[in-house]
Design an enzyme around this catalytic site. Structure first.
Site, mmCIF file in Angstrom:
data_model
loop_
_atom_site.group_PDB
_atom_site.id
_atom_site.type_symbol
_atom_site.label_atom_id
_atom_site.label_comp_id
_atom_site.label_asym_id
_atom_site.label_seq_id
_atom_site.Cartn_x
_atom_site.Cartn_y
_atom_site.Cartn_z
ATOM 1 C CB SER A 117 -51.433 15.221 -18.679
ATOM 2 O OG SER A 117 -51.095 15.275 -20.041
ATOM 3 C CE1 TYR A 145 -56.854 14.797 -20.001
ATOM 4 C CE2 TYR A 145 -54.892 15.491 -21.196
ATOM 5 C CZ TYR A 145 -55.507 14.656 -20.292
ATOM 6 O OH TYR A 145 -54.770 13.673 -19.657
ATOM 7 C CE LYS A 149 -55.934 14.649 -16.368
ATOM 8 N NZ LYS A 149 -56.191 13.658 -15.323
#
Ligand SMILES: NC(=O)c1ccc[n+]([C@@H]2O[C@H](COP(=O)([O-])OP(=O)(O)OC[C@H]3O[C@@H](n4cnc5c(N)ncnc54)[C@H](O)[C@@H]3O)[C@@H](O)[C@H]2O)c1
Length: 330
Positions: A117, A145, A149
């Protein structure tokens, strides 16, 4: 090749399954249905319901279907939730990937495509790159988050180096749209469904801050149609299938075109037939002024460029929204 698509019952994963099949590849879906929807998996594609944390089920699935490639999309993806529940995000996104990579290595799988991402960049400093985020822009994620990633990319790359697994980490920018109404995003987490929700509830769409250092003062992002994104996965998968052992790609998936929040809301009003002036509210913490991809590397490496524009994203997302307006939203 036979591809196992983890998270293939999710919004993006289901598009990847359809695109792989349209390209003549064999596909099997592996999904715990925590946010996924079984009905998104096309008939003729087997759905194995299970978690990436379940090593025994992974071993059985890889063997039973003679899986040669993985497209790993299964993950939790809400930035705010990851701040509140970091350990859950590390378990699902990092530990889930580690267990999957162990199973993949033991089974001698050939290729691995990983959903990363633009969140890995955090607040990118792009002055030296002419305002565009390149794959060499330093990664400083700003949420658990984004950290999961980036850690995921490290796991994937290190495994490739150690075992010869061919790998690609694809850094998605802002995903929108639907290839068909039944594949639309059912969550209200991104700008397009958030604006739909406000408009259909008779409320003004919100702009979080209009004093950013951008042409109209609102944040600028790079939106990518999910059907284009799915085709980029096919290009990556097919490239890895013919690649040398240990091949390792890290690629942005964006259009290289910035669209401001105000421009997006104007377009949504236009496409949906509403005419609600947006309401400007204070900035949200942690929103960068501008995040726009350099899409040069993926064009060179895979010969892929996006074909669909923002209007097509809004139009297709709206078709999905209206078709499911009576359905329960997750
Ligand atoms: N939507 C975006 O804008 C965006 C942007 C960048 C990256 N991504 C990444 O793309 C991937 C797919 O996102 P999406 O938007 O389709 O989300 P989604 O929630 O619709 O899909 C995720 C899928 O994974 C499944 N899943 C979650 N944890 C699992 C686990 N441990 N084991 C098995 N299945 C599990 C869910 O049931 C769901 O079907 C994610 O990895 C996400 O981080 C999404």
């Amino acid at each position: 090749m036979t591809w196992l698509i983890t998270g293939g019952a999710g919004y993006i994963g289901a598009h990847v399954v359809h695109a792989l099949r349209a390209a003549g590849e064999r596909a099997v879906v592996y999904d715990d249905l925590s946010t996924g929807v079984a009905a998104r998996v096309p008939s003729g594609v087997e759905l194995v319901v299970g978690s990436t944390l379940d090593r025994a089920l992974l071993d059985r699935t890889l063997a039973a279907h003679a899986i040669t490639g993985i497209v790993h999309l299964a993950a939790k993806k809400q930035v705010g939730e990851s701040v509140e529940q970091p350990l859950r995000y590390y378990r699902e996104n990092v530990e889930g990937l580690r267990v999957l990579l162990e199973a993949v290595t033991a089974a001698g799988v050939h290729s691995f495509v990983f959903s990363s991402s633009a969140a890995v960049y955090g607040m990118p400093s792009t002055a030296r790159e002419g305002g565009l985020v390149t794959e060499d822009t330093p990664c400083v994620p700003m949420s658990p988050y984004g950290e999961t990633k980036l850690a995921g990319e490290w796991l994937v790359r290190a495994t490739g180096r150690a075992t010869g697994l061919r790998t690609a980490s694809l850094r998605y920018f802002n995903v929108a749209g639907a290839a068909s109404p039944e594949l639309a995003d059912t969550g209200v987490l991104n700008i397009v469904p958030m604006v739909f929700e406000r408009l259909t509830a008779g409320e003004a769409p919100r702009i979080f801050g209009d004093d950013y250092a951008t042409p109209d003062g609102t944040c600028v992002r790079d939106y990518i149609h999910v059907a284009d994104l799915a085709e980029a996965h096919v290009a990556a998968a097919q490239r890895l299938a013919g690649a040398a052992a240990g091949t390792d790609l890290t690629l942005n998936i964006g259009r290289g075109v910035g669209v401001s929040v105000r421009e997006m809301i104007d377009l949504i009003n236009e496409e949906t037939g509403y005419d609600r002036a947006p309401l400007v509210t204070p900035r949200r913490p942690g929103d960068p002024d501008q995040v726009v991809a350099s899409a040069d590397r993926i064009a060179t490496e895979l010969g892929w460029t996006a074909k669909r524009d923002v209007r097509e994203m809004v139009r297709s997302a709206w078709a999905g929204w209206t078709a499911s307006s009576t359905a329960v939203r997750k």
